[in-house]
Design an enzyme around this catalytic site. Structure first.
Site, PDB file in Angstrom:
ATOM      1  N   ASN A  29      75.416  49.007  35.942  1.00 21.66           N
ATOM      2  CA  ASN A  29      75.625  49.455  34.576  1.00 21.66           C
ATOM      3  C   ASN A  29      76.755  49.606  33.839  1.00 21.66           C
ATOM      4  OD1 ASN A  29      76.136  51.291  37.017  1.00 21.66           O
ATOM      5  ND2 ASN A  29      76.538  52.897  35.322  1.00 21.66           N
ATOM      6  N   CYS A  78      79.678  59.704  34.800  1.00 22.93           N
ATOM      7  CA  CYS A  78      80.440  60.516  35.864  1.00 22.93           C
ATOM      8  C   CYS A  78      81.752  60.450  35.874  1.00 22.93           C
ATOM      9  CB  CYS A  78      79.785  60.193  37.316  1.00 22.93           C
ATOM     10  SG  CYS A  78      79.489  58.626  37.597  1.00 22.93           S
TER      11      CYS A  78
HETATM   12  N1  PMP Z   1      71.817  54.115  39.346  1.00 22.55           N
HETATM   13  C1  PMP Z   1      72.261  53.587  38.109  1.00 22.55           C
HETATM   14  C2  PMP Z   1      72.545  52.133  38.285  1.00 22.55           C
HETATM   15  C3  PMP Z   1      72.618  54.371  36.966  1.00 22.55           C
HETATM   16  O1  PMP Z   1      73.461  53.735  35.935  1.00 22.55           O
HETATM   17  C4  PMP Z   1      72.309  55.451  37.015  1.00 22.55           C
HETATM   18  C5  PMP Z   1      72.808  56.666  35.724  1.00 22.55           C
HETATM   19  N2  PMP Z   1      71.989  56.063  34.478  1.00 22.55           N
HETATM   20  C6  PMP Z   1      71.610  56.179  38.023  1.00 22.55           C
HETATM   21  C7  PMP Z   1      71.567  55.490  39.050  1.00 22.55           C
HETATM   22  C8  PMP Z   1      71.459  57.610  37.867  1.00 22.55           C
HETATM   23  O2  PMP Z   1      70.402  58.061  36.867  1.00 22.55           O
HETATM   24  P1  PMP Z   1      69.679  59.453  36.504  1.00 22.55           P
HETATM   25  O3  PMP Z   1      71.309  60.107  36.162  1.00 22.55           O
HETATM   26  O4  PMP Z   1      68.854  59.294  35.589  1.00 22.55           O
HETATM   27  O5  PMP Z   1      69.434  60.094  37.687  1.00 22.55           O
END
Ligand code: PMP
Length: 399
Positions: free
Chosen positions: A164, A337
C-alpha cells in the site's frame, strides 16, 4: 463526463483527493444497492422468519460475488469480518492456533501491514517463533531468503499481494510454489489490490486471502477472508456461531451486502478503470521525476495501476502533505499508522532507505474522481511545494 460516469457527489470537486489507499467514498451504485439493508430489510439473518431469510439470502449473494472476484472454488470459503485488520488477525492467529501440532514458526515479509506483523509478535507469547523475509530496493520479496527460512515447522507465511505504501506487486504464484514445497500455508493480504488487479486464488494457489470492502468503494465495516477448502482455522471471536462458527457476531448486513456489490462492480470495471488510472499514474511519475532529487519508491513497472510514490531529499513528508493540503490537494506520506507516530515507515526502511531519506516520502493513490486533466495542476503544486520547503530546509545547502 467523469462525474456522470462515477456520480461521485460525495467528493468536493474543487479539491483534488489523491489518498484513496486511506479512504474512499462509497460508490453511489453500491450505496443504492445496499441502502434497504439499513432501514428496510433490518431483520437478523439468523432469524428463521421470512425477513430474516431474506437478509440471509442477501449475505449469501454477496459471498458469491466476492468468491467470483477472486475465483474461490466455493462460496462457503469466504468468511465475513469487520475489517482488513480483523481478516489479517484471523488468518495468522486462526491458522497458527488451529494447526499448532504442525509447526510453530511464522514467516512474513518485512513490508507487511502492521495488522499482520503485530498478531505474529503476539503469538510469540504462546511459544511461536517468527522470522522476517527481507525485500530488495524495489520492495520485491527475496525469494532465496524465503526458501532458506522455510522449514517443516513453518505453519503460515504471509506476503501481501501489493504494498500500500510503495505499490510494488509481489510474484505471488512463484511465492506460493516455494511456500508449498517447504512450508504449509500461504496467507496473502490483498487489501491494496483486490478489485484493482486480477486475483485468482486457485491459479495462484493461495490458502488465505484478505479482501477489504472500503478499498474497492464498498462501505466500511466489512472485509472478507478467503480460506481454502479443507483448511481448518480457529475462531478468534467465539460467540453465537455466525460465519460457520469462525467469526461470531450479528452480521453487519448493510456493509456485507455493499461489499458484494462493490466486488461485482470492481470485477466489471477493472480493465477499463485500471488502464485509465495507469495513464494518469505514468504521466504523474514522468513529470514528478523531473524534479531535482526526486526518486520513485517501489517497483518502476510491477506496481499497482493507481499508485504513485516518491521520496524527496532534504524535506519532510508531513510538511509536503500539509503544504499540499493548503492548495486543496490531499496526499499521504506513508502508512496511516506511521504518520501517527512520525516514525519513519518500516516499509521504506525495509527497502533500504536511511531514516532521513524515509522521512521525505509522498504517496499518491488515484481513484475514480481523478482524471488526466488534473495532472498539470498536481505537478505544479508538487513542484512549488518541494521548492518552497527546500528553501526553508536547514539541509538545503547540502543539495
Ligand atoms: N493491510 C493493508 C495492506 C492495508 O493497507 C491496510 C490499511 N488500509 C490494512 C491491512 C488494514 O485495513 P483496515 O485499517 O481497514 O483494517
Amino acid at each position: 463526463m467523469l462525474e456522470q460516469l462515477c456520480g461521485f457527489d460525495g467528493i468536493d470537486m474543487k479539491r483534488i483527493y489523491l489518498d484513496h489507499a486511506s479512504s474512499m467514498p462509497i460508490d453511489p451504485r453500491v450505496l443504492k444497492f445496499a441502502m434497504p439493508f439499513l432501514n428496510k430489510n433490518y431483520e437478523n439473518p439468523s432469524s428463521i422468519y421470512s425477513g430474516g431469510l431474506e437478509t440471509k439470502r442477501a449475505i449469501e449473494e454477496s459471498r458469491r460475488k466476492i468468491a467470483e472476484l477472486v475465483n474461490a472454488e466455493n462460496t462457503n470459503n469466504i468468511i465475513f469480518t469487520s475489517s482488513a485488520t480483523e481478516s489479517n488477525n484471523l488468518a495468522i492467529k486462526g491458522t497458527a492456533l488451529r494447526n499448532i501440532g504442525n509447526g510453530k514458526n511464522i514467516l512474513a515479509s518485512a513490508i507487511e501491514h502492521i495488522s499482520v506483523l503485530n498478531p505474529m509478535k503476539e503469538l510469540q507469547k504462546n511459544g511461536y517463533t517468527y522470522d522476517i523475509i527481507p525485500v530488495d530496493s524495489n520492495g520485491l520479496v527475496d525469494l532465496d531468503r524465503l526458501e532458506n527460512l522455510l522449514t517443516n515447522q513453518t505453519i503460515i507465511t504471509s506476503i501481501m499481494y501489493a504494498n500500500n505504501e510503495i505499490g510494488t506487486i509481489e510474484p505471488i504464484k512463484k511465492i506460493s510454489k516455494i511456500v508449498h514445497e517447504n512450508g504449509k500455508y500461504l496467507h496473502v493480504d490483498a487489501t491494496a489490490s483486490a478489485g484493482r488487479i486480477p486475483i485468482d486464488v486457485q491459479d495462484q494457489e493461495i490458502d488465505l486471502l484478505t479482501i477489504s470492502s472500503n478499498d474497492m468503494y464498498g462501505p466500511r465495516g466489512a472485509s472478507a477472508l478467503y480460506v481454502k477448502q479443507g483448511l481448518k482455522i480457529q475462531s478468534i471471536l467465539p460467540g453465537g456461531g455466525q460465519e460457520r462458527g469462525i467469526r461470531s457476531g450479528t452480521e453487519n448486513v448493510f456493509a456485507i451486502v455493499g461489499m458484494g456489490e462493490a466486488a461485482r462492480l470492481a470485477k466489471n470495471d477493472m480493465n477499463m478503470e485500471s488502464s485509465r488510472l495507469k495513464n494518469i499514474r505514468d504521466k504523474l511519475i514522468h513529470e514528478i521525476l523531473k524534479i531535482d532529487n526526486a526518486y520513485l519508491t517501489g517497483h518502476p513497472v510491477k506496481r499497482l495501476p493507481h499508485h504513485v510514490s516518491f521520496r524527496f531529499s532534504h524535506i519532510e513528508g508531513e510538511s509536503i502533505l500539509l503544504n499540499m493540503d493548503m492548495s486543496n490537494i490531499q496526499i499521504s506520506t506513508g502508512s496511516a499508522c506511521s504518520s501517527k507516530t512520525l516514525e519513519p515507515s518500516h516499509v521504506l526502511l525495509a527497502i533500504g532507505l536511511k531514516h532521513e531519506e524515509a522521512h521525505g516520502s509522498m504517496v499518491i493513490t488515484l481513484g475514480k474522481s481523478n482524471n488526466l486533466e488534473l495532472v498539470p495542476d498536481i505537478v505544479k503544486v508538487v513542484k512549488e511545494t518541494v521548492n518552497r520547503l527546500r528553501k526553508l530546509s536547514p539541509l538545503s545547502n547540502l543539495r
